[in-house]
Design a protein around this motif. Structure first.
Motif, short mmCIF file in Angstrom:
data_model
loop_
_atom_site.label_atom_id
_atom_site.label_comp_id
_atom_site.label_asym_id
_atom_site.label_seq_id
_atom_site.Cartn_x
_atom_site.Cartn_y
_atom_site.Cartn_z
N GLY A 1 0.79 -1.22 0.00
CA GLY A 1 0.00 0.00 0.00
C GLY A 1 0.83 1.27 0.00
O GLY A 1 0.30 2.36 0.26
N LEU A 2 2.11 1.19 -0.33
CA LEU A 2 2.99 2.36 -0.37
C LEU A 2 3.04 2.86 -1.82
O LEU A 2 4.01 2.65 -2.56
N TYR A 3 1.97 3.54 -2.22
CA TYR A 3 1.77 3.85 -3.64
C TYR A 3 2.70 4.95 -4.15
O TYR A 3 3.22 4.86 -5.27
N LYS A 4 2.90 5.99 -3.39
CA LYS A 4 3.78 7.06 -3.86
C LYS A 4 5.22 6.57 -3.99
O LYS A 4 5.92 6.91 -4.94
N GLU A 5 5.65 5.77 -3.04
CA GLU A 5 7.00 5.21 -3.11
C GLU A 5 7.11 4.26 -4.31
O GLU A 5 8.14 4.23 -5.00
N ALA A 6 6.02 3.51 -4.58
CA ALA A 6 6.03 2.58 -5.71
C ALA A 6 6.17 3.33 -7.03
O ALA A 6 6.89 2.88 -7.93
N LEU A 7 5.49 4.47 -7.17
CA LEU A 7 5.56 5.24 -8.41
C LEU A 7 6.99 5.70 -8.70
O LEU A 7 7.42 5.72 -9.86
N GLU A 8 7.72 6.06 -7.69
CA GLU A 8 9.09 6.50 -7.89
C GLU A 8 9.95 5.36 -8.41
O GLU A 8 10.79 5.55 -9.29
N VAL A 9 9.73 4.16 -7.89
CA VAL A 9 10.54 3.00 -8.29
C VAL A 9 10.13 2.49 -9.66
O VAL A 9 10.97 2.13 -10.49
N LEU A 10 8.82 2.46 -9.93
CA LEU A 10 8.33 1.85 -11.17
C LEU A 10 8.70 2.65 -12.41
O LEU A 10 8.60 2.13 -13.52
N SER A 11 9.12 3.89 -12.25
CA SER A 11 9.50 4.69 -13.43
C SER A 11 10.67 4.07 -14.18
O SER A 11 10.84 4.32 -15.38
N SER A 12 11.46 3.24 -13.52
CA SER A 12 12.59 2.59 -14.20
C SER A 12 12.40 1.08 -14.32
O SER A 12 13.36 0.36 -14.57
N ALA A 13 11.16 0.61 -14.17
CA ALA A 13 10.88 -0.82 -14.24
C ALA A 13 10.71 -1.27 -15.68
O ALA A 13 10.54 -0.46 -16.59
N SER A 14 10.72 -2.58 -15.86
CA SER A 14 10.52 -3.16 -17.19
C SER A 14 9.13 -2.80 -17.70
O SER A 14 8.14 -2.92 -16.98
N ALA A 15 9.08 -2.37 -18.96
CA ALA A 15 7.79 -2.03 -19.57
C ALA A 15 6.98 -3.30 -19.80
O ALA A 15 7.52 -4.38 -19.97
N GLY A 16 5.65 -3.13 -19.78
CA GLY A 16 4.78 -4.26 -20.03
C GLY A 16 3.52 -4.20 -19.20
O GLY A 16 3.28 -3.24 -18.46
N ALA A 17 2.70 -5.24 -19.32
CA ALA A 17 1.41 -5.27 -18.63
C ALA A 17 1.56 -5.21 -17.12
O ALA A 17 0.76 -4.57 -16.44
N ALA A 18 2.59 -5.88 -16.58
CA ALA A 18 2.77 -5.88 -15.13
C ALA A 18 3.05 -4.47 -14.62
O ALA A 18 2.46 -4.02 -13.64
N ARG A 19 3.94 -3.77 -15.31
CA ARG A 19 4.23 -2.40 -14.89
C ARG A 19 3.00 -1.51 -15.04
O ARG A 19 2.72 -0.68 -14.17
N ASP A 20 2.26 -1.66 -16.14
CA ASP A 20 1.06 -0.84 -16.35
C ASP A 20 0.05 -1.06 -15.22
O ASP A 20 -0.55 -0.11 -14.71
N LEU A 21 -0.14 -2.32 -14.83
CA LEU A 21 -1.08 -2.61 -13.73
C LEU A 21 -0.61 -1.97 -12.43
O LEU A 21 -1.39 -1.32 -11.74
N LEU A 22 0.67 -2.15 -12.12
CA LEU A 22 1.19 -1.64 -10.86
C LEU A 22 1.18 -0.12 -10.82
O LEU A 22 0.74 0.51 -9.85
N GLU A 23 1.65 0.51 -11.91
CA GLU A 23 1.68 1.97 -11.94
C GLU A 23 0.27 2.54 -11.99
O GLU A 23 -0.03 3.54 -11.31
N GLY A 24 -0.61 1.92 -12.78
CA GLY A 24 -1.99 2.39 -12.84
C GLY A 24 -2.67 2.29 -11.49
O GLY A 24 -3.39 3.20 -11.06
#
Length: 508
Positions: free
Chosen positions: A433-456
């Motif tokens: 449930g740490l969404y703001k922290e997740a957004l900072e990390v996900l900016s450099s994550a592998s592109a794809g459906a998993a990242r889209d779900l997590l970032e969305g």
């Protein structure tokens, strides 16, 4: 005189639009009323059909004030001002000298930002405001006010669109569970780790390094200055190192078989085909992997003990070389990353087979192997034992198992993958449930459906619904069911609310 007074009274009553206690109709109907979420905005639309006497007097102005309300929040929208005929004439004359000095409110100028309308017309009303969460279930009321030159009268309020019950917030439970799965998958085993779980001959480089660094009285087996041509006699110290290395790592090692006295590698001899296919396929997978790379292949050739030591020593070396040549032909692995050792005569293997057998002379055979040096006639002593019967049995049943490249191992190391690591960390943060922290990390994550779900999801639960929607749409299109669930919840909140026709009651 009485008739004149009566006439004057009637004339005054006709010319003065007094506020009657009777509720005459205002003559205004709202049709096509709708509240619609459009992206990050809420749009309110309707058509106001205004009767010819909506102001109930030529000297008056009627103000309609739409107000959104719900959940303890309110927001007044743009007013509609309907003018009586005489007010409009007065406004038209406002530039003349005889009326130029009158106060502005007496000239009935429209309030700033108001929409002006006229009796007998239809006004199209459309207002878009920045969307806030409470507006998704808000109602719409119309506040009415009638004003003239001397007074203002507040009329009744009409609930044009009732407020809805609060919609449940999008649930994060499913996304958190899926994020936990994605964190585990993103941080899952590399290609090398996966192969190592399936094949014992594939090991991490750390296993090889541990064997290389093991203290020994003899010169290290992996010493870079060691003699490379080991096909013409092996130094006892090196042979001891080879034996120790095999003992430490023989579990899972591959074995490729050869015919007696031969070093020709036959692919379809004694199950060699499956062994070679697994070996080549594993090396190729590691070479093509983005998460691992093959570092070294170690091959130890060996021979069965029958015959002279010099012949067997060369035979064992040549068998290792034969396997090396096969790998050079069938993989792109460089020759200088293959390490070959001469296992010479495989007495250690023979001892292991004898110890596991039920031979009557087993203990005597083991004593000879353990105590009689090879160059002092070990094989001859075995041939003499019990008239040679145990030796003939070993020659037929055990020696064929020792004619091989007896030890083949593939060593790999894992490669850093910052994008995959970022996806794993971001998924773990979403699961917590740490969404703001997740957004900072996900900016450099592998592109794809998993990242889209997590970032969305992180954007959605951080309050950025507009930014979340396109990401969740992409994830849902790629088969992420949790993304579709969240979108369905969002669409339920943003579905247009069609109210229909609303009649505004008369003045009270």
């Amino acid at each position: 005189m009485k008739w004149n007074l009566l006439f004057m009274t009637m004339a005054l009553a006709a010319s003065s639009p007094a506020f009657s206690s009777e509720p005459p109709k205002e003559g205004i109907t709202l049709s096509g009323l709708s509240l619609t979420v459009e992206g990050d905005s809420l749009r309110v639309r309707f058509r106001a059909h205004i009767g010819r006497q909506a102001t109930e007097g030529q000297n008056y102005k009627l103000t309609l004030r739409p107000v959104l309300s719900g959940g303890g929040h309110e927001l007044a929208l743009r007013n509609i001002e309907v003018y009586g005929r005489r007010v409009e004439l007065l406004e038209a004359r406002s530039g003349r000298a005889e009326v130029a000095g009158l106060p502005t409110h007496d000239l009935r100028q429209p309030a700033a930002g108001s929409q002006r309308a006229h009796e007998g017309e239809t006004a199209d009303y459309s207002v878009s405001v920045p969307l806030e969460r409470w507006m998704e279930t808000a109602g719409l009321r119309i506040e009415r006010e009638r004003s003239g030159c001397c007074r203002t009268e507040r009329l009744g309020t009409v609930e044009a669109a009732p407020a809805l019950p609060s919609l449940p917030e999008p649930s994060a439970a499913g996304v958190k569970s899926r994020a936990t799965e994605l964190a585990a998958a993103a941080g899952a085993a590399s290609t090398g780790d996966s192969l190592a779980r399936s094949f014992g001959f594939v090991e991490p480089l750390s296993a090889l390094e541990a064997r290389m660094n093991t203290a020994s009285a003899a010169k290290g087996l992996f010493d870079p200055d060691m003699e490379l041509n080991m096909g013409y006699g092996t130094a006892p110290s090196q042979q001891a190192e080879i034996d120790r290395y095999i003992v430490e790592g023989e579990k899972g090692a591959l074995t490729v078989h050869f015919r007696q006295g031969k070093h020709l590698l036959e692919r379809h001899f004694r199950g060699n085909n499956a062994t070679l296919v697994n070996l080549v396929s594993s090396i190729r997978m590691l070479q093509e992997s983005k998460t691992s790379r093959v570092v070294r292949v170690v091959i130890v050739g060996s021979a069965s003990p029958e015959g002279t030591l010099a012949f067997n020593d060369r035979l064992a070396w040549n068998r290792a070389v034969a396997l090396k040549d096969f790998l050079l032909r069938n993989t792109a692995f460089p020759a200088d990353s293959m390490t070959l050792f001469n296992g010479s005569e495989d007495w250690r293997g023979l001892r292991k087979l004898v110890a596991a057998s039920d031979l009557y002379e087993r203990e005597e055979i083991l004593r000879i192997i353990d105590n009689v040096p090879v160059k002092k006639g070990r094989e001859l002593e075995l041939m003499k034992l019990s008239g040679g019967r145990p030796y003939l049995y070993m020659l037929e049943h055990m020696f064929p198992e020792l004619r091989n490249a007896a030890f083949i191992k593939v060593y790999y190391e894992n490669l850093p993958d910052p994008a995959a690591e970022a996806l794993s960390r971001g998924a773990a943060l979403v699961s917590q449930g740490l969404y703001k922290e997740a957004l900072e990390v996900l900016s450099s994550a592998s592109a794809g459906a998993a990242r889209d779900l997590l970032e969305g999801s992180a954007r959605l639960f951080s309050g950025d619904e507009a930014g979340a929607a396109p990401l969740l749409e992409r994830a849902a299109a790629c088969g992420e069911p949790e993304a579709r669930k969240l979108l369905d919840q969002l669409h339920a909140a943003s579905a247009p609310r069609e109210v229909g026709t609303v009649e505004l009651p008369g003045r009270r």
